[in-house]
Design a protein around this motif. Structure first.
Motif, mmCIF file in Angstrom:
data_model
loop_
_atom_site.group_PDB
_atom_site.id
_atom_site.type_symbol
_atom_site.label_atom_id
_atom_site.label_comp_id
_atom_site.label_asym_id
_atom_site.label_seq_id
_atom_site.Cartn_x
_atom_site.Cartn_y
_atom_site.Cartn_z
ATOM 1 N N ALA A 15 -28.149 -18.192 35.613
ATOM 2 C CA ALA A 15 -27.799 -16.793 35.883
ATOM 3 C C ALA A 15 -26.801 -16.684 37.035
ATOM 4 O O ALA A 15 -25.963 -15.780 37.064
ATOM 5 C CB ALA A 15 -29.059 -15.987 36.198
ATOM 6 N N LEU A 16 -26.892 -17.617 37.988
ATOM 7 C CA LEU A 16 -25.953 -17.604 39.116
ATOM 8 C C LEU A 16 -24.503 -17.639 38.640
ATOM 9 O O LEU A 16 -23.626 -17.023 39.238
ATOM 10 C CB LEU A 16 -26.174 -18.830 40.006
ATOM 11 C CG LEU A 16 -27.304 -18.779 41.021
ATOM 12 C CD1 LEU A 16 -27.306 -20.070 41.802
ATOM 13 C CD2 LEU A 16 -27.118 -17.595 41.941
ATOM 14 N N GLY A 17 -24.274 -18.382 37.558
ATOM 15 C CA GLY A 17 -22.911 -18.549 37.063
ATOM 16 C C GLY A 17 -22.235 -17.235 36.714
ATOM 17 O O GLY A 17 -21.026 -17.087 36.834
ATOM 18 N N ILE A 60 -23.273 -14.175 37.938
ATOM 19 C CA ILE A 60 -23.848 -13.122 38.784
ATOM 20 C C ILE A 60 -22.809 -12.097 39.236
ATOM 21 O O ILE A 60 -23.113 -10.927 39.439
ATOM 22 C CB ILE A 60 -24.583 -13.765 39.984
ATOM 23 C CG1 ILE A 60 -25.577 -12.793 40.607
ATOM 24 C CG2 ILE A 60 -23.619 -14.288 41.027
ATOM 25 C CD1 ILE A 60 -26.621 -13.454 41.464
ATOM 26 N N TRP A 61 -21.572 -12.513 39.386
ATOM 27 C CA TRP A 61 -20.532 -11.580 39.865
ATOM 28 C C TRP A 61 -19.848 -10.854 38.726
ATOM 29 O O TRP A 61 -19.068 -9.937 38.944
ATOM 30 C CB TRP A 61 -19.478 -12.348 40.664
ATOM 31 C CG TRP A 61 -18.882 -13.474 39.878
ATOM 32 C CD1 TRP A 61 -19.365 -14.758 39.812
ATOM 33 C CD2 TRP A 61 -17.731 -13.438 39.029
ATOM 34 N NE1 TRP A 61 -18.593 -15.514 38.971
ATOM 35 C CE2 TRP A 61 -17.575 -14.730 38.480
ATOM 36 C CE3 TRP A 61 -16.815 -12.445 38.673
ATOM 37 C CZ2 TRP A 61 -16.549 -15.053 37.589
ATOM 38 C CZ3 TRP A 61 -15.800 -12.771 37.785
ATOM 39 C CH2 TRP A 61 -15.675 -14.062 37.262
ATOM 40 N N ARG A 119 -23.723 -23.856 34.188
ATOM 41 C CA ARG A 119 -23.549 -22.708 35.080
ATOM 42 C C ARG A 119 -22.068 -22.375 35.256
ATOM 43 O O ARG A 119 -21.669 -21.217 35.233
ATOM 44 C CB ARG A 119 -24.180 -22.994 36.436
ATOM 45 C CG ARG A 119 -24.204 -21.762 37.322
ATOM 46 C CD ARG A 119 -24.561 -22.097 38.752
ATOM 47 N NE ARG A 119 -23.579 -22.953 39.342
ATOM 48 C CZ ARG A 119 -23.857 -23.997 40.129
ATOM 49 N NH1 ARG A 119 -25.096 -24.303 40.401
ATOM 50 N NH2 ARG A 119 -22.895 -24.731 40.610
#
Ligand SMILES: Nc1ncnc2c1ncn2[C@@H]1O[C@H](COP(=O)(O)OP(=O)(O)OP(=O)(O)O)[C@@H](O)[C@H]1O
Ligand SMILES: [Mg+2]
Lengths: 237, 298
Positions: free
Chosen positions: A100-102, A104-105, A149
Motif C-alpha cells: 500500500a505504501l507504493g 500512498i501518494w 511496491r
C-alpha cells in the motif's frame, strides 16, 4: 534529450569522491546494467538519482529536466522510483501495508488497485502472504515485495540496487526475468545496479562498468559480455 | 472484596490519565525519537487556555475541544520551529541524539515561565463538568463518580480514535512508515517532515486531553502537571515506548498499582511506587510489556 542523461557527475562522501566524472546515457525504454565491485560507487549513484543524496557537481537530466536538488518524495511523483539495496521493505508492517505504501501518494485509487493486482500477478507469493508481517518473508520474497511496491507507483524510471544480493541462483533468475518482463510490458527505463555481472548483462540492453567511481567501459550489453579484457578484469567469469 | 473492586475502579480512572500522557510521549518518541519533556508544558498551556474559555463561557464542553486544538497547534509549532531545525543541524555524533531532548527540557521551563507570567502562580480550580460524588447503588455509595466515568470513557474514545487512524488510514500508515524507516517512507513518496509534525500535533492533543481531564479533580498551577509527566513516562516505558496499546496497558498497570498501595499500605508511598512498578516490569521484561519484537533500525 529524452531518457536519463548523466554528465560529468561527481559525488562525495566528505573527503571521499565516490563517483568521479561519470557520464552515460540511458535511452527511454532501455534496461541499463551498472556493474562494479564493492565500493565502486553504485549505491551512491542511485541515491543521487533518487534524490536521497546531493551531488557535488555535474548534471543529471530525466526527459530534459534536471533532477539534481529535487527531493525523493517529489521525484517519485514524476515517475522515478528507487528500490534501495537489501532492506527496502519495512519489516514492522504487513506485506499488504508495504504494498500500500507504493501507492500512498497517488490520487487515482482505481489504478492503484489495478497496479496492486498486477504486482501480485507477477509475484503470486505476495498474494498468499498479504496479512503476514514482512519480517517473516524470505530474502527473495522481500525483494519481490520491494519491487512490487515500486511498481504500484507506476514508475517510468526504475532504479534497482542489487536485487540479487544474498539470493539463491534460482531466485536470482526469477527476479531478473521479472525485471525484464516488466520492462517489456510497461516500456520502463531501468537502471539495474549489480555485482552479478553476467546475470545482469544477459537481460540488459546496455552495460556500464564502473570501478572506484570512474567509468571503465560502456556499450551494448552483449559486446561487453564478449570482451575478453573486461571479462578477466571486471566481470569476474 | 467490595473494597478491592472500588480501589481497582479508582485505579482505572487514574491510570486512564497516565495512559493519555504516555500516549502523548509515545507518539513523539515514535515519530521523531525524541523524549519530550516539554509535554508537561504543552499540556499545562493547553489546559490554561481551556481554563480561560471556562471562565469566560462557563462551558467545559466548549473549552475541551479548544484546549485540544491548542495542544495540537503547540505540538506542531514546537516540531516545526525547534525539533526539525535541531535535527537537521546536528544529525550525527553524540550531540545529535541528546540535543533535542535537552531542548525540550529547556522548553518546559520556558513554557512554565510564560504560563506563570500570564496567569500567575496561584492555584486555580475548574468548575466540575460532572459530579464528583460517587455513584450510589441502593444505600451504597462507591468512590467511583461520574467524573471518573467521564475520564475513563474519554480515554477509551481517544485510544479508539488513534487506533483507527493508525491501523486503518493512509495517514496512519504514513505515520508508522515514517517512524520505522524514514528513508523507505520518503522513497515511497511520503512527506516525512510533514508526517512527523502531524505526530507531534496528535501528541499535543492527547496531552491536552489529559490536562483537561485531570484538572477538574485537582488544582491548576504552572507546574501542576509535572508529576503527571513522570507517571506518563513510567507508563510509556512499562508499555515498551513504541505502541499505543503499550501506553494504554502501562497507564492502567501503574494506575491500579498506585490505587492499591494508597488504599492498603500508605499514601506517602505514591511516588516511589511508580518506580518500583517500573523496575519490576523491566526486570521481568526488559523491553517493556509490548516492546519491539525485533531491534529496529534507528
Ligand atoms: N555514508 C557514507 N559515508 C562515507 N563514505 C561512504 C558512505 N557511503 C559510501 N561511502 C564510500 O563511498 C564509496 C562508494 O560506496 P557505494 O556504497 O556507493 O559502493 P557500491 O558500489 O554500492 O558498493 P557495494 O557493491 O558494496 O554496495 C565507498 O568507498 C564507500 O566507503
Ligand atoms: Mg551498494
Amino acid at each position: 534529450m529524452s531518457g536519463l542523461v548523466i554528465s560529468e557527475l561527481n559525488i562525495s562522501h566528505g573527503a571521499i569522491r565516490a563517483v568521479n566524472d561519470l557520464s552515460f546515457t540511458v535511452k527511454p525504454g532501455e534496461l541499463a546494467a551498472v556493474i562494479g565491485s564493492n565500493g565502486a560507487g553504485k549505491t551512491t549513484l542511485l541515491r543521487t538519482l533518487s534524490g536521497l543524496k546531493s551531488a557535488h557537481s555535474g548534471s543529471v537530466e530525466w526527459n530534459g529536466q534536471s533532477i539534481l536538488r529535487k527531493k525523493p518524495e517529489d521525484l517519485v511523483r514524476s515517475g522515478i522510483v528507487h528500490v534501495s539495496d537489501g532492506k527496502s521493505v519495512i519489516p514492522e508492517l504487513t506485506v499488504k501495508e508495504n504494498l500500500a505504501l507504493g501507492g500512498i501518494w497517488r490520487k487515482d485509487k482505481k489504478d492503484v488497485a489495478l497496479a496492486t493486482a498486477e504486482a501480485i500477478e507477477l509475484f503470486p507469493r505476495l498474494g498468499e502472504r498479504m496479512q503476514q508481517s514482512a519480517d517473516t518473508l524470505s530474502g527473495g520474497e522481500r525483494q519481490m515485495l520491494a519491487i512490487g511496491r515500486a511498481l504500484i507507483a507506476r514508475p517510468k524510471l526504475l532504479l534497482l540496487d542489487e536485487p540479487s544480493l544474498g539470493l539463491a541462483p534460482l531466485v536470482i533468475d526469477q527476479i531478473f526475468q521479472a525485471i525484464k518482463a516488466l520492462r517489456d510490458r510497461h516500456n520502463l527505463t531501468v537502471v539495474l545496479v549489480e555485482q552479478n555481472a553476467m546475470g545482469a548483462l544477459r537481460i540488459a540492453d546496455i552495460g556500464i562498468i564502473i570501478n572506484l567511481g570512474k567509468l571503465v567501459a560502456s556499450g551494448p550489453a552483449h559486446e561487453l559480455i564478449d570482451n575478453p579484457s573486461l571479462r578477466a578484469a571486471y566481470l569476474g567469469y | 472484596m467490595e473494597r478491592l473492586f472500588n480501589t481497582i475502579l479508582i485505579g482505572v480512572s487514574g491510570g486512564s490519565i497516565y495512559s493519555l500522557m504516555a500516549l502523548a510521549l509515545v507518539l513523539v518518541w515514535r515519530s521523531t525519537r525524541v523524549v519530550n519533556f516539554a509535554q508537561a508544558g504543552q499540556a499545562i498551556l493547553s489546559t490554561y487556555i481551556g481554563y480561560e474559555v471556562i471562565t469566560h463561557t462557563d462551558n467545559y464542553w466548549l473549552a475541551f475541544p479548544i484546549a485540544l486544538v491548542a495542544g495540537a497547534l503547540t505540538g506542531a509549532l514546537i516540531d516545526i520551529l525547534m525539533v526539525r531545525t535541531l535535527m537537521k543541524r546536528a544529525h550525527s555524533g553524540p550531540v545529535a541524539g541528546i540535543a533535542p531532548v535537552i531542548a525540550t527540557l529547556g522548553l518546559l521551563g520556558l513554557i512554565r515561565a510564560i504560563v506563570g507570567m500570564i496567569w500567575g502562580g496561584d492555584l486555580r480550580q475548574f468548575k466540575l463538568p460532572v459530579s464528583n460524588h460517587g455513584f450510589t447503588f441502593g444505600h451504597n455509595t462507591i468512590p467511583f463518580a461520574p467524573i471518573n466515568l467521564l475520564i475513563v470513557v474519554t480515554t477509551v474514545v481517544v485510544m479508539l480514535i488513534f487506533s483507527v487512524i493508525f491501523q486503518r488510514t493512509n495517514l496512519g500508515l504514513s505515520l508508522r512508515a515514517s517512524a520505522y524507516q524514514p528513508e523507505i517512507a520518503r522513497l515511497a513518496g511520503i512527506r516525512v517532515d510533514l508526517t512527523r509534525t502531524i505526530g507531534w500535533a496528535f501528541a499535543g492533543a492527547a496531552g491536552a486531553v489529559a490536562g483537561m481531564l485531570v484538572t477538574p479533580t485537582n488544582y491548576l498551577s504552572p507546574n501542576s502537571l509535572d508529576l503527571l509527566l513522570v507517571s506518563g513516562f513510567v507508563a510509556a516505558v512499562i508499555g515498551g515506548l513504541e505502541s499505543l496499546v503499550g501506553a494504554a496497558v502501562g497507564g492502567l498497570i501503574l494506575g491500579i498499582s498506585l490505587a492499591l498501595v494508597l488504599e492498603y499500605i500508605s499514601s506517602s508511598l505514591a511516588f516511589p511506587v511508580a518506580f518500583v512498578v517500573l523496575i519490576a516490569v523491566l526486570l521481568v521484561k526488559p523491553s517493556g510489556l509490548i516492546g519491539a519484537k525485533r531491534t529496529r533500525h534507528a
